[in-house]
Design an enzyme around this catalytic site. Sequence first.
Site, short mmCIF file in Angstrom:
data_model
loop_
_atom_site.label_atom_id
_atom_site.label_comp_id
_atom_site.label_asym_id
_atom_site.label_seq_id
_atom_site.Cartn_x
_atom_site.Cartn_y
_atom_site.Cartn_z
N GLY A 12 0.79 -1.23 0.00
CA GLY A 12 0.00 0.00 0.00
C GLY A 12 0.82 1.28 0.00
O GLY A 12 0.30 2.34 0.35
N SER A 13 2.09 1.20 -0.43
CA SER A 13 2.88 2.44 -0.42
C SER A 13 2.33 3.45 -1.42
O SER A 13 2.33 4.65 -1.15
CB SER A 13 4.37 2.14 -0.68
OG SER A 13 4.60 1.78 -2.01
N ASN A 14 1.85 2.97 -2.57
CA ASN A 14 1.25 3.90 -3.54
C ASN A 14 -0.07 4.46 -3.03
O ASN A 14 -0.34 5.65 -3.19
CB ASN A 14 1.05 3.20 -4.89
CG ASN A 14 2.33 3.11 -5.68
OD1 ASN A 14 2.76 4.06 -6.30
ND2 ASN A 14 2.99 1.95 -5.62
N LEU A 92 -8.09 -9.66 -11.22
CA LEU A 92 -8.64 -9.10 -12.45
C LEU A 92 -10.00 -8.47 -12.14
O LEU A 92 -10.80 -9.05 -11.41
CB LEU A 92 -8.81 -10.26 -13.44
CG LEU A 92 -8.94 -9.95 -14.91
CD1 LEU A 92 -7.71 -9.22 -15.43
CD2 LEU A 92 -9.15 -11.25 -15.68
N ASN A 107 -4.82 1.77 -13.50
CA ASN A 107 -3.88 0.88 -12.81
C ASN A 107 -2.46 1.37 -13.07
O ASN A 107 -2.20 2.06 -14.05
CB ASN A 107 -4.03 -0.55 -13.36
CG ASN A 107 -3.08 -1.53 -12.70
OD1 ASN A 107 -2.92 -1.54 -11.47
ND2 ASN A 107 -2.42 -2.35 -13.50
N HIS A 109 1.43 -0.17 -13.56
CA HIS A 109 2.20 -1.40 -13.77
C HIS A 109 3.69 -1.04 -13.69
O HIS A 109 4.11 -0.05 -14.28
CB HIS A 109 1.86 -2.00 -15.14
CG HIS A 109 2.55 -3.30 -15.37
ND1 HIS A 109 2.12 -4.48 -14.78
CD2 HIS A 109 3.66 -3.62 -16.08
CE1 HIS A 109 2.93 -5.46 -15.13
NE2 HIS A 109 3.87 -4.97 -15.92
N ASP A 150 -3.36 -5.76 -17.90
CA ASP A 150 -2.35 -4.82 -18.45
C ASP A 150 -2.56 -4.45 -19.91
O ASP A 150 -1.61 -4.13 -20.61
CB ASP A 150 -0.93 -5.41 -18.28
CG ASP A 150 -0.64 -5.77 -16.84
OD1 ASP A 150 -1.13 -5.06 -15.95
OD2 ASP A 150 0.07 -6.76 -16.61
N GLU A 179 6.96 5.56 -9.35
CA GLU A 179 5.55 5.37 -8.99
C GLU A 179 5.08 6.43 -8.02
O GLU A 179 4.05 7.07 -8.22
CB GLU A 179 5.36 3.98 -8.35
CG GLU A 179 5.57 2.85 -9.32
CD GLU A 179 5.27 1.49 -8.72
OE1 GLU A 179 4.99 0.57 -9.50
OE2 GLU A 179 5.34 1.33 -7.49
C1 GRF Z 1 3.55 -1.44 -7.49
O1 GRF Z 1 4.80 -1.83 -7.97
C2 GRF Z 1 2.59 -1.30 -8.63
O2 GRF Z 1 3.19 -0.88 -9.81
C3 GRF Z 1 2.06 -2.69 -8.79
O3 GRF Z 1 1.99 -3.20 -7.47
C4 GRF Z 1 2.93 -2.53 -6.65
C5 GRF Z 1 2.22 -2.00 -5.45
O4 GRF Z 1 3.11 -1.57 -4.47
N1 GRF Z 1 0.83 -2.71 -9.53
P1 GRF Z 1 2.54 -0.91 -3.14
O5 GRF Z 1 1.63 -1.92 -2.48
O6 GRF Z 1 1.81 0.34 -3.53
O7 GRF Z 1 3.73 -0.61 -2.28
#
Ligand code: GRF
Length: 193
Positions: A12-14, A92, A107, A109, A150, A179
């Site tokens: 969940g870092s993003n 999916l 999404n 990737h 994707d 990201e």
């Molecule tokens: C990221 O590398 C994203 O590109 C992929 O899953 C990962 C998620 O990382 N779809 P995080 O859980 O947000 O740290």
Amino acid sequence: MKRIALFASGSGSNAEKIAAYFADNTSVDISLIASNNPKAGVIDRARRGFGRRLHIPVLLFDRATFYDTDRITQLLQNQHIDLIVLAGFMWLMPSKLVQAFPNKIINIHPALLPKFGGKGMYGHFVHEAVVAANETESGITIHYVNEHYDEGQIIFQASCPVLPTDTPEDVAQKVQVLEHLHYPKVVEDVLMR
Ligand code: GRF
């Protein structure tokens, strides 16, 4: 007010970067964190307020609810969600959900699609494949989501160099920097379209 639902299955870092990015924005609301994985780091982060004392409701669901019922789609519609943001979400999207939110699911990737995408290409598998193929660059792809892994239309890409000495972990680190830097801004861009 624009409303975002974040879907995540992992650390969940993003999701955290996106939540923090919009924390002080009065016209964007992160309305929901949705996950299939009760043990995911993102749940813990959400419960800690994403380090920003944010109170975002968490929705956990199982496979049967997601694929065999319309409950998640209905809930998203009832909450007037404008954009569904996948941030490390591993399942999916069911086609009914995709059809209910045309061009409203995106999404990220961790590679330069169309290379290194598709079923089974996630997490460290992606970076291992990039290094094994002696690629000289990798990066991120932010794309619309359709019923195939994707394959939706590409919205944004950013790249980073891959050196001959780089390990998959090195590539993962460089990609993660991209990201965290770009995903929140691209989410904002798509939301304002
Ligand atoms: C990221 O590398 C994203 O590109 C992929 O899953 C990962 C998620 O990382 N779809 P995080 O859980 O947000 O740290």
